[in-house]
Design an enzyme around this catalytic site. Structure first.
Site, PDB file in Angstrom:
ATOM      1  N   SER A 198       0.833  -1.204   0.000  1.00  0.00           N
ATOM      2  CA  SER A 198       0.000   0.000   0.000  1.00  0.00           C
ATOM      3  C   SER A 198       0.863   1.248   0.000  1.00  0.00           C
ATOM      4  O   SER A 198       1.881   1.306   0.686  1.00  0.00           O
ATOM      5  CB  SER A 198      -0.897  -0.018   1.241  1.00  0.00           C
ATOM      6  OG  SER A 198      -1.640   1.175   1.316  1.00  0.00           O
ATOM      7  N   CYS A 322     -12.395  -3.730  14.655  1.00  0.00           N
ATOM      8  CA  CYS A 322     -13.135  -4.159  13.466  1.00  0.00           C
ATOM      9  C   CYS A 322     -13.748  -5.551  13.540  1.00  0.00           C
ATOM     10  O   CYS A 322     -14.838  -5.768  13.072  1.00  0.00           O
ATOM     11  CB  CYS A 322     -12.223  -4.089  12.237  1.00  0.00           C
ATOM     12  SG  CYS A 322     -11.853  -2.403  11.819  1.00  0.00           S
TER      13      CYS A 322
END
Length: 379
Positions: A198, A322
């Site tokens: 990324s 999450c």
């Protein structure tokens, strides 16, 4: 300002921003257009692919550019699963992966795939024995991160890769988003078939990234269209983003060569400072990646600590909740079987090659002040 949330995102290098702007202004033609302006854009795209490949020590045709880690993980996991489901529907991952891996796996379970979620040690490490025992005749994919985004734990990717090599029909995907620029990883030696990277974690821009797809690896594409990126990811290429990502990649790998030891020293200094604080328990293992230190402050609400530091212009983060059953608990620390007072009071301090010794010292001092003041209020 003292910014210590680099595992969430990093400040872009000025050269990366300049590169983006220059390419956006001068090479805005569609690389698929057949006119000479389009051909110039295509040349720049191919040049970027070659450069990225050289930096990563892989072949140019093994690089596809993406919008970042989440997309890369989805393309790799779902792409392998959907393409090779006739051979088997069993996938292996760990309990402490990034949500983009865990959610991708959960979505495949709805389509009839079976997923084994490997447990981890208290330090957050996957055991080699567990990997060996979980591989079956119908296993098609093993997906693991190189560095955990909360604890900084480094997984034994090389050793796991040697196990995977004994199973020629098993694909090995590594989420290298947190490891890139901090950790040495030879894709070929480690037997990796797919590797996610990324841009915004390496001082590149949001919405940029790359996926290594080893030659001969077949994927079912998630985007169908004009056949760009080897038909794995259709859509007009984000050329300014791609060129700026490759610039960030080159710069972070240069920094790794020259400044990794400095980063390790900062990590050591940070740990020593935190160890003096009676309210703090360090969760990250000693041999974790140099840029992440995870701590718990039992008895304190992490959000309150973060806001108090924020008022002093110091920025860290709490844990991602999450995939936790409880909103206030770190799923990663819960998977490490730490006590509840630690899993619900976690803080993550994440450094970069920009971080200075002075910033570390100020942070350690201010954290001690904040916790002492809050402790008085709580009485």
């Amino acid at each position: 300002m003292i910014y210590l949330d680099n595992s969430a995102t990093t400040k872009p290098y000025p050269e990366v921003v300049d590169t983006f702007q220059k390419v956006a202004e001068q090479y805005y033609a569609n690389p698929s257009s057949i006119h000479s302006f389009g051909s110039e854009a295509e040349r720049l795209l191919l040049q970027s692919k070659k450069q990225a490949a050289q930096l990563l020590k892989i072949a140019a045709e093994e690089v596809i550019f993406t919008s970042g880690g989440t997309e890369g993980n989805n393309i790799a996991i779902k792409g392998i699963a959907l393409e090779h489901q006739n051979r088997g529907k069993h996938i292996i991952t760990s309990q402490i992966e990034h949500p983009s891996v865990l959610e991708a796996c959960a979505s495949l379970e709805k389509l009839g795939f079976e997923v084994t979620y490997l447990p981890v040690t208290e330090a957050g490490e996957v055991r080699l024995e567990d990997v060996k025992e979980s591989i079956r005749q119908d296993t098609i994919l093993l997906s693991l991160m190189s560095v955990n985004n909360e604890l900084g734990t480094i997984q034994p990717i090389y050793e796991i890769g040697q196990v995977v090599k004994l199973h020629p029909k098993l694909f090995f995907h590594v989420d290298h988003v947190q490891g890139l620029g901090k950790l040495e990883l030879d894709f070929y030696e480690c037997g990796i078939d797919l590797c996610t990277m990324s841009g915004h974690k390496i001082h590149g821009l949001n919405g940029t990234g790359a996926l290594f797809i080893k030659k001969g690896t077949r994927l079912f594409p998630l985007h169908h269209g004009g056949g760009q990126e080897g038909a794995y990811r259709a859509g007009t290429e984000n050329l300014p983003g791609i060129v700026s990502f490759v610039k960030a990649l080159r710069l972070i790998l240069e920094k790794k060569q020259t400044e990794l030891s400095t980063l390790k020293n900062l990590n050591r200094r940070l740990r020593e400072g935190l160890a003096q604080n009676r309210f703090v328990i360090i969760n990250s293992p000693k041999d974790a990646a140099p840029h992440i230190v995870n701590v718990s402050v039992p008895g304190f609400k992490p959000e309150v600590v973060i806001h108090a530091l924020g008022e002093k212009n110091i920025f860290i983060s709490t844990m991602s909740a999450c995939s936790s059953k409880r909103a206030d608990e770190s799923a990663v620390l819960a998977a490490c079987r730490l006590r509840e007072d630690r899993t619900t009071s976690a803080l993550r301090i994440s450094l970069s090659y920009y971080t200075t010794q002075k910033e570390i010292d100020i942070f350690v001092s201010e954290l001690a002040n904040v916790l002492t003041e809050l402790n008085k209020v709580m009485g």
